[in-house]
Design an enzyme around this catalytic site. Structure first.
Site, short mmCIF file in Angstrom:
data_model
loop_
_atom_site.label_atom_id
_atom_site.label_comp_id
_atom_site.label_asym_id
_atom_site.label_seq_id
_atom_site.Cartn_x
_atom_site.Cartn_y
_atom_site.Cartn_z
N HIS A 14 -2.78 3.09 87.93
CA HIS A 14 -2.22 4.27 87.25
C HIS A 14 -0.71 4.06 87.12
CE1 HIS A 14 -2.11 8.91 86.78
NE2 HIS A 14 -0.91 8.45 86.48
N HIS A 16 2.85 4.49 84.31
CA HIS A 16 3.44 4.95 83.04
C HIS A 16 4.52 3.96 82.64
CE1 HIS A 16 1.56 8.95 83.36
NE2 HIS A 16 1.69 8.74 84.67
N ARG A 18 5.81 4.14 79.39
CA ARG A 18 6.56 4.75 78.27
C ARG A 18 6.56 3.77 77.09
NH1 ARG A 18 5.60 9.02 81.33
NH2 ARG A 18 7.15 9.40 82.94
N ASN A 42 0.01 8.88 77.95
CA ASN A 42 0.72 10.13 77.60
C ASN A 42 2.08 9.88 76.96
OD1 ASN A 42 1.72 9.24 80.11
ND2 ASN A 42 2.28 11.32 80.75
N LYS A 100 -8.55 8.96 79.72
CA LYS A 100 -7.84 9.85 80.64
C LYS A 100 -7.95 11.30 80.20
CE LYS A 100 -4.83 11.05 83.88
NZ LYS A 100 -3.46 10.64 84.11
N HIS A 137 -6.74 13.87 85.60
CA HIS A 137 -5.61 14.55 86.24
C HIS A 137 -6.17 15.86 86.78
CE1 HIS A 137 -1.24 15.59 86.73
NE2 HIS A 137 -1.85 16.75 86.94
N HIS A 175 -4.30 10.16 91.42
CA HIS A 175 -3.26 10.63 92.34
C HIS A 175 -3.71 11.83 93.18
CE1 HIS A 175 -2.67 13.04 88.77
NE2 HIS A 175 -1.88 12.19 88.18
N LEU A 220 4.00 15.53 89.69
CA LEU A 220 2.75 16.29 89.63
C LEU A 220 1.59 15.34 89.81
CD1 LEU A 220 3.63 18.75 86.75
CD2 LEU A 220 3.28 19.32 89.17
N ASP A 248 1.23 5.73 90.02
CA ASP A 248 1.78 6.82 89.22
C ASP A 248 3.29 6.65 89.04
OD1 ASP A 248 1.76 9.01 87.59
OD2 ASP A 248 1.73 10.48 89.21
N HIS A 252 11.57 8.57 84.40
CA HIS A 252 12.31 9.50 83.54
C HIS A 252 13.79 9.20 83.77
CE1 HIS A 252 8.94 12.23 82.57
NE2 HIS A 252 8.54 12.03 83.82
N ALA A 264 8.71 16.05 85.77
CA ALA A 264 7.93 15.58 86.92
C ALA A 264 7.71 14.08 86.80
CB ALA A 264 6.58 16.30 86.92
#
Ligand code: NCD
Ligand code: ZN
Length: 346
Positions: A14, A16, A18, A42, A100, A137, A175, A220, A248, A252, A264
Site C-alpha cells: 500500500h 502512494h 502521486r 487516488n 481499491k 479503506h 491500514h 487516516l 501507506d 504531502h 492526512a
C-alpha cells in the site's frame, strides 16, 4: 544479538506515489528497498479505468532509473460507474493486481469513491469469480460517528455485510488500526487479510497532540489508543500470514500538512525498513520480519516472493535520515519515529 539480517526483497502492499514532480522525488525512497509495491489510485482525477492504469504505470516506469528492477503493481479506484468488463480485462491483461474501495469522502482524494456498496455489487461479484482482490479503506464517513470509532463501525455495518453478500471475494483491510480490526481478520480463515503501516506500529494518538498539534502524525485512519497499537504490533510480529506490510507512505508537501486544514498522510518510505527492524527487535521477533515484509502479502496475493535479497545491518550509532525530501512543489517531511534507529539497509 544478530547484527545482520538478510531478507527476500520486501513488497509494500500500500503506497502512494502521486504523480509528476512529487512522484519523481519520492519514487526512489520505495524503489531502492522494495521489489515491488501496490500503488494506490487516488490521484486527481483518480485511476479508474484500465487505460488510466496503463498510463500511470508507464509514467512510474519512466521515472525509475534505467537499471531499476522495481515493479509497480497497479490498482483501480472503484466508483459506482466502474465497469466489471473493464476490471476483468485489466486483470486478465496483468495490468492490475487489485481494486481499491474508498468510501466517498473517507480520506485524501476520495470524493469519487463509493457511497452505496450495493451499487458496486456486479463488479465485486466479477472480482470474486476471477479471484481479483479488493483493497478496502475501512472507515465509515458518517460525521456523527466519532473519528476514533470509524473503523470498528465500518467492519460491522459495511465490511462484514459486503463480504457476506459476495462469498469468495478476497478482501484486504488496508491500514488496519484497531484491535477490533485485528480480531475481525483473525476470526476468518480465508479470503480476509490486512495491511499494517509502519507508523501505526510506532505511534498512538497521543503523539498527534504531544505538546501541541503535530500535523505530520495526522493520517487516516487516525492513530488510536495505545492498546490498539499493541494489538497491531502483536499481529505484525506474530508471523500470521493474514497480516503484512502496507506502509501507506503518503507524501504531502509541508505547506499542505502544516495548515489550518492539513492533509492526512504520513511519508515513511525512506526509513520504513529501519523502523520495522526496530519494532521487531523490540518485540524479540526479528525472525518474523521477513514473513511480514516479504512473504505473507505475496502469498495472499498469489505472487511469487522476490528471488532477490536485501541486507539490514545493526550499527552501534543511531542511523540518521534526511528529515525532508525536496520536491519542485515544496519539502516533504519524513516520518520521525522519535527514537534512535540502529538498523540500516546495507
Ligand atoms: C492517504 C493519502 O494521502 O492519499 N492518506 C492517509 O492519511 N493515509 C489516503 C489513504 O490511504 O487513506
Ligand atoms: Zn493510503
Amino acid at each position: 544479538m544478530a547484527a545482520e539480517l538478510t531478507l527476500r526483497r520486501p513488497f509494500d502492499w500500500h503506497v502512494h506515489f502521486r504523480d509528476g514532480s512529487v512522484m519523481r522525488a519520492v519514487l526512489s525512497g520505495t524503489a531502492e528497498h522494495f521489489a515491488s509495491a501496490l500503488v494506490m489510485p487516488n490521484l486527481v482525477p483518480p485511476v479508474v479505468t484500465m487505460d488510466d492504469a496503463v498510463a500511470y504505470r508507464d509514467r512510474i516506469n519512466a521515472y525509475l532509473p534505467p537499471n531499476s528492477e522495481f515493479e509497480p503493481m497497479m490498482t483501480l479506484y472503484l466508483t459506482e460507474a466502474t465497469s466489471a468488463d473493464d476490471v476483468e480485462k485489466a486483470a486478465k491483461a496483468g495490468v492490475i493486481t487489485a481494486v481499491k474501495l474508498y468510501p466517498a469522502g473517507a480520506t485524501t482524494n476520495s470524493d469519487s469513491g463509493v457511497r452505496d456498496t450495493t451499487k458496486v455489487a456486479a463488479v465485486l461479484e466479477r472480482m470474486a469469480e476471477i479471484g481479483l482482490p479488493l483493497c478496502v479503506h475501512g472507515e465509515v464517513t458518517d460525521p456523527d460517528i466519532d473519528i476514533f470509532d470509524r473503523e470498528a463501525v465500518f467492519i460491522e455495518t459495511v465490511l462484514d455485510p459486503l463480504r457476506r453478500r459476495t462469498p469468495g471475494l478476497r478482501v484486504i483491510m488496508e491500514h488496519v488500526t484497531t484491535e477490533d480490526g485485528v480480531k475481525y481478520v483473525q476470526s476468518e480463515s480465508e479470503n480476509l487479510a490486512a495491511t499494517i503501516t509502519t507508523h501505526h506500529l510506532m505511534i498512538n494518538r497521543n503523539h498527534i497532540f504531544k505538546g501541541g498539534i503535530r500535523p505530520h502524525y495526522y493520517c487516516l485512519p487516525i492513530a488510536k489508543r495505545e492498546h490498539h497499537r499493541l494489538a497491531l504490533r502483536a499481529a505484525a510480529v506474530s508471523g500470521d500470514g493474514r497480516f503484512f506490510l502496507g506502509t501507506d507512505s503518503a507524501p504531502h508537501v509541508d505547506g499542505a500538512k502544516e495548515s489550518a486544514c492539513g492533509c492526512a498522510g504520513v511519508y515513511n518510505a525512506p526509513n520504513t525498513l529501519s523502523c520495522l527492524a526496530h519494532v521487531f527487535e523490540e518485540e524479540s521477533a526479528l525472525d518474523n520480519l521477513e514473513a511480514f515484509v516479504s512473504m505473507n502479502g505475496a502469498s495472499y496475493y498469489g505472487v511469487s516472493p522476490s528471488e532477490k535479497t536485501i541486507t539490514l545491518k545493526r550499527q552501534g550509532t543511531a542511523v540518521s535520515y534526511k528529515s525532508k525530501v525536496k520536491t519542485e512543489e515544496g519539502d516533504i517531511t519524513v516520518f520521525d519515529p522519535e527514537c534512535d534507529l540502529h538498523w540500516v539497509v546495507a
